[in-house]
Design an enzyme around this catalytic site. Structure first.
Site, PDB file in Angstrom:
ATOM      1  N   GLY A   1       8.907 -18.479  -9.953  1.00  0.00           N
ATOM      2  CA  GLY A   1      10.237 -19.055 -10.102  1.00  0.00           C
ATOM      3  C   GLY A   1      10.483 -19.685 -11.461  1.00  0.00           C
ATOM      4  O   GLY A   1      11.454 -20.407 -11.655  1.00  0.00           O
TER       5      GLY A   1
ATOM      6  N   GLU B   1       3.886 -22.310  -2.216  1.00  0.00           N
ATOM      7  CA  GLU B   1       4.846 -23.359  -1.837  1.00  0.00           C
ATOM      8  C   GLU B   1       4.407 -24.029  -0.542  1.00  0.00           C
ATOM      9  O   GLU B   1       4.616 -25.232  -0.354  1.00  0.00           O
ATOM     10  CB  GLU B   1       6.261 -22.763  -1.732  1.00  0.00           C
ATOM     11  CG  GLU B   1       6.838 -22.499  -3.123  1.00  0.00           C
ATOM     12  CD  GLU B   1       7.851 -21.368  -3.207  1.00  0.00           C
ATOM     13  OE1 GLU B   1       8.373 -20.946  -2.162  1.00  0.00           O
ATOM     14  OE2 GLU B   1       8.109 -20.910  -4.338  1.00  0.00           O
TER      15      GLU B   1
ATOM     16  N   HIS C   1       1.275 -19.006   1.056  1.00  0.00           N
ATOM     17  CA  HIS C   1       2.081 -19.016  -0.167  1.00  0.00           C
ATOM     18  C   HIS C   1       1.893 -20.354  -0.877  1.00  0.00           C
ATOM     19  O   HIS C   1       1.755 -21.387  -0.230  1.00  0.00           O
ATOM     20  CB  HIS C   1       3.559 -18.777   0.173  1.00  0.00           C
ATOM     21  CG  HIS C   1       4.388 -18.559  -1.047  1.00  0.00           C
ATOM     22  ND1 HIS C   1       4.836 -19.606  -1.821  1.00  0.00           N
ATOM     23  CD2 HIS C   1       4.815 -17.426  -1.656  1.00  0.00           C
ATOM     24  CE1 HIS C   1       5.515 -19.108  -2.852  1.00  0.00           C
ATOM     25  NE2 HIS C   1       5.518 -17.803  -2.779  1.00  0.00           N
TER      26      HIS C   1
ATOM     27  N   GLY D   1      10.001 -12.797  -5.433  1.00  0.00           N
ATOM     28  CA  GLY D   1      10.819 -13.874  -4.873  1.00  0.00           C
ATOM     29  C   GLY D   1      12.269 -13.703  -5.272  1.00  0.00           C
ATOM     30  O   GLY D   1      12.998 -12.879  -4.709  1.00  0.00           O
ATOM     31  N   GLY D   2      12.687 -14.447  -6.281  1.00  0.00           N
ATOM     32  CA  GLY D   2      14.092 -14.484  -6.707  1.00  0.00           C
ATOM     33  C   GLY D   2      14.752 -13.120  -6.845  1.00  0.00           C
ATOM     34  O   GLY D   2      15.881 -12.916  -6.370  1.00  0.00           O
TER      35      GLY D   2
ATOM     36  N   GLU E   1      -0.765 -14.731  -7.054  1.00  0.00           N
ATOM     37  CA  GLU E   1       0.452 -15.362  -7.567  1.00  0.00           C
ATOM     38  C   GLU E   1       0.087 -16.611  -8.353  1.00  0.00           C
ATOM     39  O   GLU E   1      -0.080 -17.692  -7.769  1.00  0.00           O
ATOM     40  CB  GLU E   1       1.376 -15.754  -6.410  1.00  0.00           C
ATOM     41  CG  GLU E   1       1.811 -14.597  -5.558  1.00  0.00           C
ATOM     42  CD  GLU E   1       3.181 -14.864  -4.927  1.00  0.00           C
ATOM     43  OE1 GLU E   1       4.068 -14.026  -5.105  1.00  0.00           O
ATOM     44  OE2 GLU E   1       3.353 -15.912  -4.291  1.00  0.00           O
TER      45      GLU E   1
ATOM     46  N   SER F   1       7.694 -14.231 -10.865  1.00  0.00           N
ATOM     47  CA  SER F   1       8.754 -13.776 -11.772  1.00  0.00           C
ATOM     48  C   SER F   1       8.725 -12.269 -12.033  1.00  0.00           C
ATOM     49  O   SER F   1       8.960 -11.829 -13.156  1.00  0.00           O
ATOM     50  CB  SER F   1       8.713 -14.561 -13.096  1.00  0.00           C
ATOM     51  OG  SER F   1       8.932 -15.938 -12.839  1.00  0.00           O
TER      52      SER F   1
ATOM     53  N   ASN G   1      10.041 -11.717  -0.854  1.00  0.00           N
ATOM     54  CA  ASN G   1       9.917 -12.986  -0.135  1.00  0.00           C
ATOM     55  C   ASN G   1      11.206 -13.764  -0.394  1.00  0.00           C
ATOM     56  O   ASN G   1      11.423 -14.240  -1.494  1.00  0.00           O
ATOM     57  CB  ASN G   1       8.696 -13.743  -0.679  1.00  0.00           C
ATOM     58  CG  ASN G   1       8.621 -15.170  -0.169  1.00  0.00           C
ATOM     59  OD1 ASN G   1       9.281 -15.536   0.811  1.00  0.00           O
ATOM     60  ND2 ASN G   1       7.813 -15.990  -0.835  1.00  0.00           N
ATOM     61  N   TRP G   2      12.020 -13.859   0.639  1.00  0.00           N
ATOM     62  CA  TRP G   2      13.336 -14.487   0.451  1.00  0.00           C
ATOM     63  C   TRP G   2      13.291 -16.008   0.417  1.00  0.00           C
ATOM     64  O   TRP G   2      14.273 -16.649   0.094  1.00  0.00           O
ATOM     65  CB  TRP G   2      14.289 -14.038   1.559  1.00  0.00           C
ATOM     66  CG  TRP G   2      14.825 -12.658   1.379  1.00  0.00           C
ATOM     67  CD1 TRP G   2      14.573 -11.801   0.344  1.00  0.00           C
ATOM     68  CD2 TRP G   2      15.723 -11.970   2.261  1.00  0.00           C
ATOM     69  NE1 TRP G   2      15.257 -10.630   0.527  1.00  0.00           N
ATOM     70  CE2 TRP G   2      15.967 -10.714   1.700  1.00  0.00           C
ATOM     71  CE3 TRP G   2      16.323 -12.300   3.474  1.00  0.00           C
ATOM     72  CZ2 TRP G   2      16.813  -9.774   2.301  1.00  0.00           C
ATOM     73  CZ3 TRP G   2      17.153 -11.376   4.081  1.00  0.00           C
ATOM     74  CH2 TRP G   2      17.398 -10.126   3.500  1.00  0.00           C
ATOM     75  N   LYS G   3      12.170 -16.582   0.867  1.00  0.00           N
ATOM     76  CA  LYS G   3      12.074 -18.049   0.938  1.00  0.00           C
ATOM     77  C   LYS G   3      13.226 -18.592   1.783  1.00  0.00           C
ATOM     78  O   LYS G   3      13.632 -17.942   2.734  1.00  0.00           O
ATOM     79  CB  LYS G   3      12.034 -18.643  -0.479  1.00  0.00           C
ATOM     80  CG  LYS G   3      10.998 -17.916  -1.354  1.00  0.00           C
ATOM     81  CD  LYS G   3      10.698 -18.570  -2.647  1.00  0.00           C
ATOM     82  CE  LYS G   3       9.608 -17.766  -3.360  1.00  0.00           C
ATOM     83  NZ  LYS G   3       9.219 -18.359  -4.637  1.00  0.00           N
TER      84      LYS G   3
HETATM   85  P1  PGA Z   1       9.459 -15.419  -7.933  1.00  0.00           P
HETATM   86  O1  PGA Z   1       8.645 -15.807  -6.613  1.00  0.00           O
HETATM   87  O2  PGA Z   1       9.484 -13.913  -7.998  1.00  0.00           O
HETATM   88  O3  PGA Z   1      10.827 -15.995  -7.731  1.00  0.00           O
HETATM   89  O4  PGA Z   1       8.737 -16.013  -9.086  1.00  0.00           O
HETATM   90  C1  PGA Z   1       7.481 -15.105  -6.253  1.00  0.00           C
HETATM   91  C2  PGA Z   1       6.916 -15.649  -4.979  1.00  0.00           C
HETATM   92  O5  PGA Z   1       6.922 -16.871  -4.789  1.00  0.00           O
HETATM   93  O6  PGA Z   1       6.449 -14.889  -4.107  1.00  0.00           O
END
Ligand code: PGA
Length: 249
Positions: free
Chosen positions: A173, A97, A95, A234-235, A167, A213, A9-11
């Site tokens: 993050g 966020e 998600h 994510g990251g 999640e 993470s 997930n590149w956000k």
């Molecule tokens: P992260 O994000 O790996 O940067 O913690 C995961 C996500 O939000 O899907």
């Protein structure tokens, strides 16, 4: 046997040029990786470039969100038909966020999920508790609420087409991963809800990804848990090398 899924997930990261460079670097590193489904979710503006870049590979492209209406006066939103035409095969829904910063409710998640299924997109639906909820001992209550709010009106056949991503919000993050055991416990609980709400067979076939993470150095431990069917990253999905080593856990 559930087939693992590694999804990135590149956000709100990467331009089209950065997208092309990423896939040029990733493709050779995962060319022989047939043990799992590989999914990447770029921002809307990079979807077409991503679809073009992965042509001929086993990587599939998903969107990060979608609106439930087919079309209309909804400034800033994108429909399932637009995603399908752009070449998306799946979509992330709910998600944390989106829930935290954009006020997305369980009801909205449910409507988006129905729309995605109707359009034949594979939904990756995110659930998970905040730190406050975990510390108050409410993890199961929250998962139960999100599960019911999101999935309870699906038919069995529809339920079998979704992927759930567990999640925990406190792990996203933050560099603070749930231990494989903590994640497995939540996954087991979700699978119990699936067995109770649908059937044990459908629950056994449900793929539940862990997110929060996930990095090259913790993916192996997570994937060693039978309850964990993959990861939503994510990251660490922004760098081709690091995403490739997660894919090739
Ligand atoms: P992260 O994000 O790996 O940067 O913690 C995961 C996500 O939000 O899907």
């Amino acid at each position: 046997m559930r087939r693992p899924v590694i999804a990135g997930n590149w956000k709100m990261y990467k331009t089209q040029a950065e997208t092309r460079a990423f896939f040029a670097a990733l493709k050779p590193q995962v060319a022989g990786s047939t043990h799992c489904d590989i999914v990447v979710a770029p921002p809307y503006t990079a979807l077409a470039a991503a679809v073009e870049a992965v042509r001929g590979s086993a990587i599939s492209i998903a969107a990060q969100d979608v609106h439930w209406e087919k079309e209309g006066a909804f400034t800033g939103e994108v429909s399932t038909k637009m995603l399908v035409e752009a070449g998306c095969r799946g979509v992330i829904i709910g998600h944390s966020e989106r829930r935290q910063y954009f006020g997305e409710t369980d009801e909205a998640v449910h409507k988006k999920l129905k729309a995605a299924l109707e359009a034949d997109l594979v939904p990756i639906v995110c659930v998970g508790e905040t730190l406050k909820e975990r510390e108050a001992g409410q993890t199961e209550t929250v998962l139960n609420r999100q599960f019911r709010g999101g999935f309870s009106t699906l038919t069995g056949a529809e339920f079998s087409r979704i992927i759930i991503a567990y999640e925990p919000v406190w792990a996203i993050g933050t560099g603070r991963t749930a231990t494989p055991e903590m994640a497995a416990e939540a996954h087991r609980f979700l699978r119990q809800l699936a067995a109770a709400g649908f059937t044990p067979e459908r629950a056994a076939g449900l793929r539940i990804l862990y997110g929060g993470s996930v990095k090259p150095d913790n993916i192996k431990g997570l994937m060693a848990q039978v309850e964990i069917d993959g990861a939503l990253v994510g990251g660490a999905s922004l760098d081709a090398q690091s995403f490739a080593s997660i894919v090739n856990f």
